[in-house]
Design a protein around this motif. Structure first.
Motif, PDB file in Angstrom:
ATOM      1  N   ASP A  16    -100.656 -11.782 -18.804  1.00 45.09           N
ATOM      2  CA  ASP A  16     -99.350 -11.999 -19.423  1.00 45.09           C
ATOM      3  C   ASP A  16     -98.963 -10.832 -20.322  1.00 45.09           C
ATOM      4  O   ASP A  16     -97.797 -10.424 -20.349  1.00 45.09           O
ATOM      5  N   GLY A  17     -99.912 -10.287 -21.050  1.00 49.59           N
ATOM      6  CA  GLY A  17     -99.629  -9.164 -21.937  1.00 49.59           C
ATOM      7  C   GLY A  17     -99.433  -7.854 -21.204  1.00 49.59           C
ATOM      8  O   GLY A  17     -98.862  -6.905 -21.743  1.00 49.59           O
ATOM      9  N   ALA A  18     -99.909  -7.787 -19.972  1.00 51.92           N
ATOM     10  CA  ALA A  18     -99.811  -6.557 -19.180  1.00 51.92           C
ATOM     11  C   ALA A  18     -98.728  -6.643 -18.109  1.00 51.92           C
ATOM     12  O   ALA A  18     -98.716  -5.852 -17.161  1.00 51.92           O
ATOM     13  N   THR A  19     -97.782  -7.557 -18.277  1.00 53.60           N
ATOM     14  CA  THR A  19     -96.759  -7.805 -17.257  1.00 53.60           C
ATOM     15  C   THR A  19     -95.976  -6.549 -16.890  1.00 53.60           C
ATOM     16  O   THR A  19     -95.777  -6.268 -15.707  1.00 53.60           O
ATOM     17  N   GLU A  20     -95.530  -5.786 -17.887  1.00 53.16           N
ATOM     18  CA  GLU A  20     -94.736  -4.594 -17.575  1.00 53.16           C
ATOM     19  C   GLU A  20     -95.554  -3.580 -16.791  1.00 53.16           C
ATOM     20  O   GLU A  20     -95.055  -2.975 -15.840  1.00 53.16           O
ATOM     21  N   ALA A  21     -96.806  -3.400 -17.171  1.00 48.48           N
ATOM     22  CA  ALA A  21     -97.660  -2.464 -16.441  1.00 48.48           C
ATOM     23  C   ALA A  21     -97.886  -2.951 -15.014  1.00 48.48           C
ATOM     24  O   ALA A  21     -97.819  -2.162 -14.063  1.00 48.48           O
ATOM     25  N   ILE A  22     -98.129  -4.231 -14.856  1.00 45.09           N
ATOM     26  CA  ILE A  22     -98.334  -4.787 -13.511  1.00 45.09           C
ATOM     27  C   ILE A  22     -97.099  -4.561 -12.658  1.00 45.09           C
ATOM     28  O   ILE A  22     -97.194  -4.091 -11.510  1.00 45.09           O
ATOM     29  N   GLU A  23     -95.919  -4.860 -13.203  1.00 46.60           N
ATOM     30  CA  GLU A  23     -94.674  -4.676 -12.445  1.00 46.60           C
ATOM     31  C   GLU A  23     -94.451  -3.207 -12.099  1.00 46.60           C
ATOM     32  O   GLU A  23     -94.053  -2.885 -10.973  1.00 46.60           O
ATOM     33  N   THR A  24     -94.695  -2.329 -13.051  1.00 42.89           N
ATOM     34  CA  THR A  24     -94.505  -0.893 -12.797  1.00 42.89           C
ATOM     35  C   THR A  24     -95.504  -0.402 -11.757  1.00 42.89           C
ATOM     36  O   THR A  24     -95.142   0.329 -10.831  1.00 42.89           O
ATOM     37  N   LEU A  36     -89.596   7.874  -8.316  1.00 44.34           N
ATOM     38  CA  LEU A  36     -90.525   8.375  -9.324  1.00 44.34           C
ATOM     39  C   LEU A  36     -89.875   8.588 -10.691  1.00 44.34           C
ATOM     40  O   LEU A  36     -90.543   8.433 -11.715  1.00 44.34           O
ATOM     41  N   ARG A  37     -88.614   8.923 -10.710  1.00 45.02           N
ATOM     42  CA  ARG A  37     -87.946   9.229 -11.980  1.00 45.02           C
ATOM     43  C   ARG A  37     -88.120   8.088 -12.991  1.00 45.02           C
ATOM     44  O   ARG A  37     -88.616   8.284 -14.101  1.00 45.02           O
ATOM     45  N   ASP A  38     -87.736   6.883 -12.619  1.00 45.44           N
ATOM     46  CA  ASP A  38     -87.856   5.738 -13.518  1.00 45.44           C
ATOM     47  C   ASP A  38     -89.316   5.336 -13.699  1.00 45.44           C
ATOM     48  O   ASP A  38     -89.737   4.976 -14.799  1.00 45.44           O
ATOM     49  N   HIS A  39     -90.076   5.418 -12.647  1.00 49.46           N
ATOM     50  CA  HIS A  39     -91.490   5.032 -12.686  1.00 49.46           C
ATOM     51  C   HIS A  39     -92.257   5.874 -13.709  1.00 49.46           C
ATOM     52  O   HIS A  39     -92.972   5.333 -14.559  1.00 49.46           O
ATOM     53  N   LEU A  40     -92.103   7.174 -13.648  1.00 51.21           N
ATOM     54  CA  LEU A  40     -92.817   8.065 -14.567  1.00 51.21           C
ATOM     55  C   LEU A  40     -92.353   7.855 -16.004  1.00 51.21           C
ATOM     56  O   LEU A  40     -93.167   7.864 -16.939  1.00 51.21           O
ATOM     57  N   ARG A  41     -91.061   7.648 -16.179  1.00 48.63           N
ATOM     58  CA  ARG A  41     -90.522   7.406 -17.520  1.00 48.63           C
ATOM     59  C   ARG A  41     -91.137   6.145 -18.121  1.00 48.63           C
ATOM     60  O   ARG A  41     -91.569   6.137 -19.271  1.00 48.63           O
TER      61      ARG A  41
END
Length: 143
Positions: A73-81, A117-122
């Motif tokens: 749950d705490g790593a949701t943004e990383a998982i989605e990215t 990649l542009r948004d992904h790397l950011r």
């Protein structure tokens, strides 16, 4: 296999690779605009290998740490990215196939990958890497 670097060194290396990937994409676009297809064919294998190793390191070390420390749950943004890595992997496979058979069709695929990649790397640099460094520092203090 993930590179056996100290965690802070790994994050610095991943960030530097972001700049290298951006530079390689710019070089590929310039090369393709000039219709220098043999040169583009020579650039693509190293470019794709760099991205593959990069993805391995991010998933095996960065995502694993975030899930271990923060939970799913705490790593949701990383998982989605990091779920975008599958799409990135598919795009680099497409590049390799086109480079081998029809390099004249590479330009739109390179542009698609650049957009992805542009948004992904950011997101990685602004949110995920700082969170991973904080999590790593927390685990180092706890030991």
């Amino acid at each position: 296999m993930a590179r056996p670097l100290e965690f802070g060194e790994l994050i610095a290396s991943l960030t530097q690779e972001h700049r290298e990937v951006e530079n390689q994409i710019a070089e590929l676009k310039k090369t393709l605009r000039a219709r220098k297809y043999a040169k583009a064919q020579a650039i693509i294998p190293g470019f794709c290998d760099t991205l593959r190793q990069h993805i391995i390191d991010e998933v095996a070390r960065v995502l694993k740490l975030l899930i271990d420390v923060l939970g799913r749950d705490g790593a949701t943004e990383a998982i989605e990215t990091f779920q975008q890595h599958r799409t990135i992997h598919n795009r680099i496979e497409d590049l390799e196939k086109l480079a081998a058979r029809t390099p004249g069709l590479l330009a739109p695929k390179v542009a698609e990958l650049e957009d992805l990649l542009r948004d992904h790397l950011r997101r990685e640099e602004q949110t995920i890497f700082p969170a991973a460094l904080d999590a790593h520092r927390g685990t180092a203090r706890a030991q």
